[in-house]
Enzyme design. Structure first.
Site, PDB file in Angstrom:
ATOM      1  N   CYS A  22       1.688  -2.739   7.468  1.00 14.88           N
ATOM      2  CA  CYS A  22       0.871  -3.374   8.497  1.00 14.88           C
ATOM      3  C   CYS A  22       1.638  -4.461   9.253  1.00 14.88           C
ATOM      4  CB  CYS A  22      -0.425  -3.951   7.956  1.00 14.88           C
ATOM      5  SG  CYS A  22      -1.543  -4.318   9.321  1.00 14.88           S
TER       6      CYS A  22
ATOM      7  N   CYS B 179      -3.553  -0.466  13.884  1.00 16.62           N
ATOM      8  CA  CYS B 179      -3.450  -1.839  13.416  1.00 16.62           C
ATOM      9  C   CYS B 179      -4.494  -2.680  14.142  1.00 16.62           C
ATOM     10  CB  CYS B 179      -2.041  -2.362  13.705  1.00 16.62           C
ATOM     11  SG  CYS B 179      -1.744  -3.953  12.970  1.00 16.62           S
TER      12      CYS B 179
HETATM   13  C1  LIG Z   1      -2.208  -8.121   4.105  1.00 16.80           C
HETATM   14  C2  LIG Z   1      -2.293  -6.656   4.414  1.00 16.80           C
HETATM   15  C3  LIG Z   1      -2.962  -6.242   5.547  1.00 16.80           C
HETATM   16  C4  LIG Z   1      -3.053  -4.897   5.859  1.00 16.80           C
HETATM   17  N1  LIG Z   1      -3.786  -4.534   6.956  1.00 16.80           N
HETATM   18  C5  LIG Z   1      -3.961  -3.234   7.217  1.00 16.80           C
HETATM   19  C6  LIG Z   1      -4.816  -2.827   8.290  1.00 16.80           C
HETATM   20  O1  LIG Z   1      -5.406  -3.652   8.982  1.00 16.80           O
HETATM   21  N2  LIG Z   1      -4.963  -1.513   8.520  1.00 16.80           N
HETATM   22  C7  LIG Z   1      -4.351  -0.567   7.745  1.00 16.80           C
HETATM   23  O2  LIG Z   1      -4.562   0.619   7.977  1.00 16.80           O
HETATM   24  N3  LIG Z   1      -3.514  -0.917   6.740  1.00 16.80           N
HETATM   25  C8  LIG Z   1      -3.316  -2.216   6.446  1.00 16.80           C
HETATM   26  N4  LIG Z   1      -2.512  -2.590   5.383  1.00 16.80           N
HETATM   27  C9  LIG Z   1      -1.613  -1.598   4.775  1.00 16.80           C
HETATM   28  C10 LIG Z   1      -2.251  -0.666   3.747  1.00 16.80           C
HETATM   29  O3  LIG Z   1      -2.933  -1.392   2.757  1.00 16.80           O
HETATM   30  C11 LIG Z   1      -1.163   0.206   3.134  1.00 16.80           C
HETATM   31  O4  LIG Z   1      -0.387   0.776   4.148  1.00 16.80           O
HETATM   32  C12 LIG Z   1      -1.741   1.307   2.277  1.00 16.80           C
HETATM   33  O5  LIG Z   1      -2.430   0.759   1.178  1.00 16.80           O
HETATM   34  C13 LIG Z   1      -0.648   2.261   1.822  1.00 16.80           C
HETATM   35  O6  LIG Z   1      -1.109   3.158   0.851  1.00 16.80           O
HETATM   36  P1  LIG Z   1      -0.101   3.738  -0.258  1.00 16.80           P
HETATM   37  O7  LIG Z   1      -0.886   4.668  -1.101  1.00 16.80           O
HETATM   38  O8  LIG Z   1       1.130   4.218   0.377  1.00 16.80           O
HETATM   39  O9  LIG Z   1       0.320   2.450  -1.107  1.00 16.80           O
HETATM   40  P2  LIG Z   1      -0.608   1.547  -2.020  1.00 16.80           P
HETATM   41  O10 LIG Z   1      -2.021   1.617  -1.582  1.00 16.80           O
HETATM   42  O11 LIG Z   1       0.033   0.207  -2.064  1.00 16.80           O
HETATM   43  O12 LIG Z   1      -0.526   2.244  -3.444  1.00 16.80           O
HETATM   44  C14 LIG Z   1       0.656   2.408  -4.194  1.00 16.80           C
HETATM   45  C15 LIG Z   1       0.247   2.576  -5.644  1.00 16.80           C
HETATM   46  O13 LIG Z   1       1.368   2.988  -6.418  1.00 16.80           O
HETATM   47  C16 LIG Z   1       1.280   2.359  -7.678  1.00 16.80           C
HETATM   48  N5  LIG Z   1       2.618   2.333  -8.266  1.00 16.80           N
HETATM   49  C17 LIG Z   1       3.688   1.612  -7.890  1.00 16.80           C
HETATM   50  N6  LIG Z   1       4.738   1.874  -8.698  1.00 16.80           N
HETATM   51  C18 LIG Z   1       4.309   2.780  -9.612  1.00 16.80           C
HETATM   52  C19 LIG Z   1       4.928   3.452 -10.707  1.00 16.80           C
HETATM   53  N7  LIG Z   1       6.211   3.243 -11.036  1.00 16.80           N
HETATM   54  N8  LIG Z   1       4.185   4.341 -11.406  1.00 16.80           N
HETATM   55  C20 LIG Z   1       2.896   4.606 -11.080  1.00 16.80           C
HETATM   56  N9  LIG Z   1       2.260   3.982 -10.060  1.00 16.80           N
HETATM   57  C21 LIG Z   1       2.959   3.084  -9.339  1.00 16.80           C
HETATM   58  C22 LIG Z   1       0.744   0.972  -7.372  1.00 16.80           C
HETATM   59  O14 LIG Z   1       0.152   0.385  -8.504  1.00 16.80           O
HETATM   60  C23 LIG Z   1      -0.264   1.280  -6.259  1.00 16.80           C
HETATM   61  O15 LIG Z   1      -1.556   1.458  -6.761  1.00 16.80           O
HETATM   62  C24 LIG Z   1      -2.430  -3.930   5.028  1.00 16.80           C
HETATM   63  C25 LIG Z   1      -1.755  -4.345   3.872  1.00 16.80           C
HETATM   64  C26 LIG Z   1      -1.690  -5.690   3.560  1.00 16.80           C
HETATM   65  C27 LIG Z   1      -0.992  -6.130   2.299  1.00 16.80           C
END
Ligand SMILES: Cc1cc2nc3c(=O)[nH]c(=O)nc-3n(C[C@H](O)[C@H](O)[C@H](O)COP(=O)(O)OP(=O)(O)OC[C@H]3O[C@@H](n4cnc5c(N)ncnc54)[C@H](O)[C@@H]3O)c2cc1C
Length: 454
Positions: free
Chosen positions: A205, A383
């Site tokens: 983000c 965003c």
């Molecule tokens: C402050 C902030 C504001 C944001 N604002 C927005 C917004 O307005 N709009 C929007 O769309 N997005 C926003 N985002 C971004 C969004 O939250 C992420 O892009 C999204 O969660 C990505 O999903 P993901 O599944 O790739 O990663 P995540 O949701 O982070 O999940 C990754 C998972 O992998 C697990 N993991 C890590 N390592 C291991 C391992 N070795 N073994 C097993 N599991 C593991 C973690 O525990 C976690 O649960 C924001 C994020 C933040 C921090």
């Protein structure tokens, strides 16, 4: 009668237990195999048709979709955390507009029912042998692997952090442990510099580092302290935002609210005892500048999950190397990626995860049928740029940085309705649509709203 009842109850319990005897000819065996399969902790090897690594936004979403495709029993998700967080709302938590508790739910409650949850970390991925290992000593083999491991935060790459967070006046909306510190620093602000940083790495983000600046400015105005604050945004980037249309709108806001933007400034050190932040001028490496602060919001450097390193799944920079159209791994046909851990060249958001999930669902269906994947991901990401406690500029764009707006209005303008979408509607869409595998992004609605013209 009592003794007979006791014996028959015991027999029933034995027959129902995982050690139930199997009759072969006239001999009876106990199936240790079935015992080991059912009882987590003892088994060292298990096989699933689909294994999902990570149970964040992308992992739970794909788990739900894969359950519908092949049945719950054939899907496993590896995720160590007890709690699942809706991270986008942390922007508002850091500004005191939402509580941290409202952002989390037990992971058990978002796990697709019947899907096997391994509450551990993946420690090794071996795509040549179709196996993964976990820190609880398990080895899982798979037919298909979906990698959704998110990204890693690297506060430790800034000298003085993370231990500096023990001092007041510093916060960071990017982690559970530090997001409420932002709110503490803001509400205890007295007089001086309020500084907001953007690191010299890809981030999730990309708007969030400046959203908290606009909210802080609004808060200081509301509480009569604005005249005592000098608000500074120090970013490593050469631009305020990557898409021109929205960058232009944000520059207008920056000018009208008297915010100071320094481009190509990278935070390298925090000295919390002196309340000093040290920035490097990226256009003149080695040149540093010290800023005193009354409040500091840190967006940390970020990088790919370390478990990918050396797995032959990563690109040169360490990110999961997938085809940007289909999300299939470039080398291993039965490996797929979604979300922040991938190298797809778009802004890393939950909104991108939504659009990717619909494409990946289709890609996997095709691969399972030995067909060529046909649906293409266009890089859609979104965003909601929160510009105050009741306005948002809803940026939506594609791989080419071209706006891809859902609504038939100019989304480059600040809007109250979009704020309510961000604060009230999107969390519902996340918990009840995306995580259930029912929300694949606004593509179809965009077409409808634009009468089929977009
Ligand atoms: C402050 C902030 C504001 C944001 N604002 C927005 C917004 O307005 N709009 C929007 O769309 N997005 C926003 N985002 C971004 C969004 O939250 C992420 O892009 C999204 O969660 C990505 O999903 P993901 O599944 O790739 O990663 P995540 O949701 O982070 O999940 C990754 C998972 O992998 C697990 N993991 C890590 N390592 C291991 C391992 N070795 N073994 C097993 N599991 C593991 C973690 O525990 C976690 O649960 C924001 C994020 C933040 C921090």
């Amino acid at each position: 009668h009592f003794v007979f009842g006791l014996i028959s109850q015991t027999m029933a319990a034995v027959l129902a237990s995982p050690l139930a005897p199997i009759r072969k000819g006239s001999r009876v065996f106990f199936s240790l195999n079935s015992y080991f399969h059912c009882s987590s902790g003892l088994a060292s090897k298990e096989h699933y048709k689909i294994v999902v690594l990570g149970g964040g936004s992308g992992g739970i979403t794909m788990g739900a979709r894969m359950k519908r495709k092949v049945g719950a029993k054939k899907v496993a998700i590896v995720e160590p955390s007890e709690m699942h967080y809706y991270q986008p709302i942390w922007t508002l938590v850091g500004a005191g507009a939402k509580s941290i508790n409202s952002s989390g739910r037990p992971t058990a409650s978002v796990m697709p029912s019947g899907v096997k949850w391994f509450k551990s970390r993946v420690t090794k991925i071996d795509p040549k042998n179709n196996t993964v290992s976990t820190d609880s000593g398990k080895e899982l083999s798979y037919d298909y692997l979906i990698i959704a491991l998110g990204l890693q935060l690297h506060y430790e790459k800034i000298k003085g952090l993370p231990e500096g967070f023990q001092h007041p006046k510093i916060g960071s909306n990017y982690s559970l442990q530090t997001v409420e510190k932002t709110w503490n620093a803001l509400r205890n602000f007295k007089e001086g510099n309020a500084i907001f940083s953007f690191p010299n790495t890809p981030v999730k983000c990309a708007g969030a580092p400046q959203k908290i600046m606009y909210l802080s400015e609004a808060y200081l105005r509301k509480t009569g302290k604005r005249s005592k604050a000098n608000i500074i945004y120090n970013t490593s980037l050469p631009v305020l935002f990557g898409v021109k249309k929205y960058a232009d709108a944000l520059w207008e806001i920056v000018k009208s609210r008297d915010l100071n933007v320094n481009l190509r400034h990278n935070l390298i050190e925090v000295r919390p005892d002196k309340r000093e932040a040290v920035f490097e001028n990226l256009d003149n490496p080695g040149e540093t500048k010290i800023f005193e602060y009354e409040m500091l919001h840190v967006t940390p450097p970020m990088g790919p999950p370390s478990v990918l390193k050396g797995s032959s799944l990563e690109d040169e920079a360490g990110w999961l190397d997938v085809n940007k159209d289909t999300l299939q791994h470039k080398t291993y046909d039965n490996v797929f990626g979604i979300g922040d851990c991938t190298n797809v060249p778009t802004s890393k958001t939950a909104a991108a995860v939504a659009a990717q999930s619909a494409v990946l669902d289709r890609t996997i269906t095709k691969v399972m049928k030995k067909d060529k994947p046909d649906k293409k991901y266009d890089g859609y990401t979104s965003c909601p740029l929160v510009t105050s406690y009741n306005t948002v500029i809803l940026a939506e764009f594609d791989y080419n940085g071209q706006p891809l707006e859902t609504f038939p209005v100019d989304q480059g303008k600040e809007s109250r309705i979009m704020y309510h979408m961000k604060a009230d509607l999107m969390p519902h869409l996340y918990w009840h649509g995306l995580l259930k595998g029912l929300w694949g992004g606004p593509g179809p609605y965009r077409k409808l709203m634009h009468l089929g013209m977009k």
